[in-house]
Design an enzyme around this catalytic site. Structure first.
Site, PDB file in Angstrom:
ATOM      1  N   ASP A 179      33.858  26.073  31.238  1.00  0.00           N
ATOM      2  CA  ASP A 179      34.006  24.924  30.351  1.00  0.00           C
ATOM      3  C   ASP A 179      33.432  23.702  31.072  1.00  0.00           C
ATOM      4  O   ASP A 179      32.834  23.825  32.155  1.00  0.00           O
ATOM      5  CB  ASP A 179      35.470  24.745  29.898  1.00  0.00           C
ATOM      6  CG  ASP A 179      36.376  24.177  30.992  1.00  0.00           C
ATOM      7  OD1 ASP A 179      35.933  24.044  32.149  1.00  0.00           O
ATOM      8  OD2 ASP A 179      37.541  23.862  30.678  1.00  0.00           O
ATOM      9  N   HIS A 180      33.615  22.527  30.483  1.00  0.00           N
ATOM     10  CA  HIS A 180      33.068  21.306  31.097  1.00  0.00           C
ATOM     11  C   HIS A 180      33.677  21.047  32.480  1.00  0.00           C
ATOM     12  O   HIS A 180      33.020  20.505  33.350  1.00  0.00           O
ATOM     13  CB  HIS A 180      33.302  20.106  30.175  1.00  0.00           C
ATOM     14  CG  HIS A 180      34.735  19.923  29.795  1.00  0.00           C
ATOM     15  ND1 HIS A 180      35.371  20.783  28.910  1.00  0.00           N
ATOM     16  CD2 HIS A 180      35.668  19.028  30.200  1.00  0.00           C
ATOM     17  CE1 HIS A 180      36.633  20.396  28.778  1.00  0.00           C
ATOM     18  NE2 HIS A 180      36.841  19.345  29.549  1.00  0.00           N
ATOM     19  N   CYS A 188      36.733  26.878  35.177  1.00  0.00           N
ATOM     20  CA  CYS A 188      37.187  25.720  34.402  1.00  0.00           C
ATOM     21  C   CYS A 188      37.629  24.664  35.412  1.00  0.00           C
ATOM     22  O   CYS A 188      37.224  24.727  36.578  1.00  0.00           O
ATOM     23  CB  CYS A 188      38.263  26.093  33.376  1.00  0.00           C
ATOM     24  SG  CYS A 188      39.861  26.603  34.028  1.00  0.00           S
ATOM     25  N   GLY A 189      38.430  23.695  35.002  1.00  0.00           N
ATOM     26  CA  GLY A 189      38.803  22.641  35.943  1.00  0.00           C
ATOM     27  C   GLY A 189      39.581  23.179  37.131  1.00  0.00           C
ATOM     28  O   GLY A 189      39.280  22.887  38.286  1.00  0.00           O
ATOM     29  N   THR A 190      40.580  23.989  36.821  1.00  0.00           N
ATOM     30  CA  THR A 190      41.401  24.593  37.883  1.00  0.00           C
ATOM     31  C   THR A 190      41.127  26.082  38.071  1.00  0.00           C
ATOM     32  O   THR A 190      41.502  26.648  39.099  1.00  0.00           O
ATOM     33  CB  THR A 190      42.888  24.464  37.521  1.00  0.00           C
ATOM     34  OG1 THR A 190      43.092  25.124  36.249  1.00  0.00           O
ATOM     35  CG2 THR A 190      43.322  23.008  37.442  1.00  0.00           C
ATOM     36  N   GLY A 191      40.580  26.720  37.070  1.00  0.00           N
ATOM     37  CA  GLY A 191      40.452  28.182  37.056  1.00  0.00           C
ATOM     38  C   GLY A 191      41.647  28.845  36.400  1.00  0.00           C
ATOM     39  O   GLY A 191      41.631  30.044  36.118  1.00  0.00           O
ATOM     40  N   GLY A 204      43.441  28.084  33.322  1.00  0.00           N
ATOM     41  CA  GLY A 204      43.407  28.358  31.885  1.00  0.00           C
ATOM     42  C   GLY A 204      42.426  29.451  31.521  1.00  0.00           C
ATOM     43  O   GLY A 204      42.726  30.350  30.721  1.00  0.00           O
ATOM     44  N   HIS A 221      42.161  44.800  47.024  1.00  0.00           N
ATOM     45  CA  HIS A 221      43.492  45.287  46.647  1.00  0.00           C
ATOM     46  C   HIS A 221      43.703  45.387  45.141  1.00  0.00           C
ATOM     47  O   HIS A 221      44.408  46.277  44.675  1.00  0.00           O
ATOM     48  CB  HIS A 221      44.572  44.358  47.221  1.00  0.00           C
ATOM     49  CG  HIS A 221      44.767  44.530  48.701  1.00  0.00           C
ATOM     50  ND1 HIS A 221      45.843  43.998  49.377  1.00  0.00           N
ATOM     51  CD2 HIS A 221      44.018  45.150  49.641  1.00  0.00           C
ATOM     52  CE1 HIS A 221      45.756  44.292  50.674  1.00  0.00           C
ATOM     53  NE2 HIS A 221      44.636  44.983  50.853  1.00  0.00           N
ATOM     54  N   ARG A 277      46.553  53.412  48.593  1.00  0.00           N
ATOM     55  CA  ARG A 277      47.841  52.969  48.045  1.00  0.00           C
ATOM     56  C   ARG A 277      47.679  51.944  46.924  1.00  0.00           C
ATOM     57  O   ARG A 277      48.602  51.755  46.122  1.00  0.00           O
ATOM     58  CB  ARG A 277      48.727  52.400  49.151  1.00  0.00           C
ATOM     59  CG  ARG A 277      48.249  51.095  49.752  1.00  0.00           C
ATOM     60  CD  ARG A 277      49.085  50.689  50.956  1.00  0.00           C
ATOM     61  NE  ARG A 277      48.791  49.350  51.426  1.00  0.00           N
ATOM     62  CZ  ARG A 277      47.739  49.021  52.193  1.00  0.00           C
ATOM     63  NH1 ARG A 277      46.863  49.955  52.561  1.00  0.00           N
ATOM     64  NH2 ARG A 277      47.559  47.783  52.594  1.00  0.00           N
ATOM     65  N   HIS A 278      46.497  51.317  46.879  1.00  0.00           N
ATOM     66  CA  HIS A 278      46.291  50.306  45.839  1.00  0.00           C
ATOM     67  C   HIS A 278      45.972  50.924  44.473  1.00  0.00           C
ATOM     68  O   HIS A 278      46.135  50.278  43.449  1.00  0.00           O
ATOM     69  CB  HIS A 278      45.176  49.343  46.257  1.00  0.00           C
ATOM     70  CG  HIS A 278      45.481  48.671  47.562  1.00  0.00           C
ATOM     71  ND1 HIS A 278      46.486  47.754  47.705  1.00  0.00           N
ATOM     72  CD2 HIS A 278      44.941  48.826  48.793  1.00  0.00           C
ATOM     73  CE1 HIS A 278      46.553  47.358  48.967  1.00  0.00           C
ATOM     74  NE2 HIS A 278      45.623  47.997  49.647  1.00  0.00           N
TER      75      HIS A 278
END
Ligand code: RB5
Length: 149
Positions: A8-9, A66-69, A71, A99, A133-134
């Site tokens: 996004d922007h 996005c701004g924070t990642g 959303g 993992h 194990r993962h």
């Protein structure tokens, strides 16, 4: 590999750094927008575009910004089969593949620098799933999805 990229922007400022890392690796970039950082757009639309490209096999993996990642990762994770990890440093980017067998990562243009995004992109794609194990833990995630989507 073909890598779907969408933002996004708020993520636009770091998109070029991400694409630079992909091109240096020799990946094919499926650029799903947005194509400028000035017009306000809605991150769920772009999380969905990239997630569907991965789900439908047009892309091997996806990277969303996005701004924070936050959303855009939440939106991408609403598509069945998507494991989108929100990463803020190279260790998280490594673990997302090693993992969690993440098929997408999300990063934030307002919390990470272009240099950090470049490094996280490279580490995410250079790291393989460790299995072992993962395997059973990732299978449990899939089972949750199967029972609740
Ligand atoms: C857009 O202003 C911002 O909310 C978005 O980029 C993202 O940070 C949401 O999680």
């Amino acid at each position: 590999m073909v890598i779907a990229v969408a933002c996004d922007h708020g993520g636009f400022a770091v998109k070029e750094a991400c694409i630079k890392a992909l091109k240096e690796r020799g990946d094919e970039v499926l650029d799903l927008g947005t194509y400028n950082g000035t017009e306000s757009v809605d991150y769920p639309d772009y999380g969905l575009k990239a997630a569907l490209a991965v789900k439908n096999g047009q892309a091997d993996k996806g990277i969303v910004l996005c701004g924070t990642g936050i959303g855009i990762s939440i939106a991408a994770n609403k598509v069945k089969g998507i494991r989108c990890a929100h990463v803020t440093n190279v260790f998280c980017a490594q673990m997302a593949s090693e993992h969690n067998n993440a098929n997408m990562i999300a990063m934030g243009g307002r919390i990470s620098t272009p240099e950090e995004v470049y490094e996280m992109t490279k580490v995410f794609l250079a790291t393989s799933f460790a299995g072992g194990r993962h395997e059973k833990r990732v299978a449990k995630i899939t089972a949750i999805e199967d029972g609740n989507f």
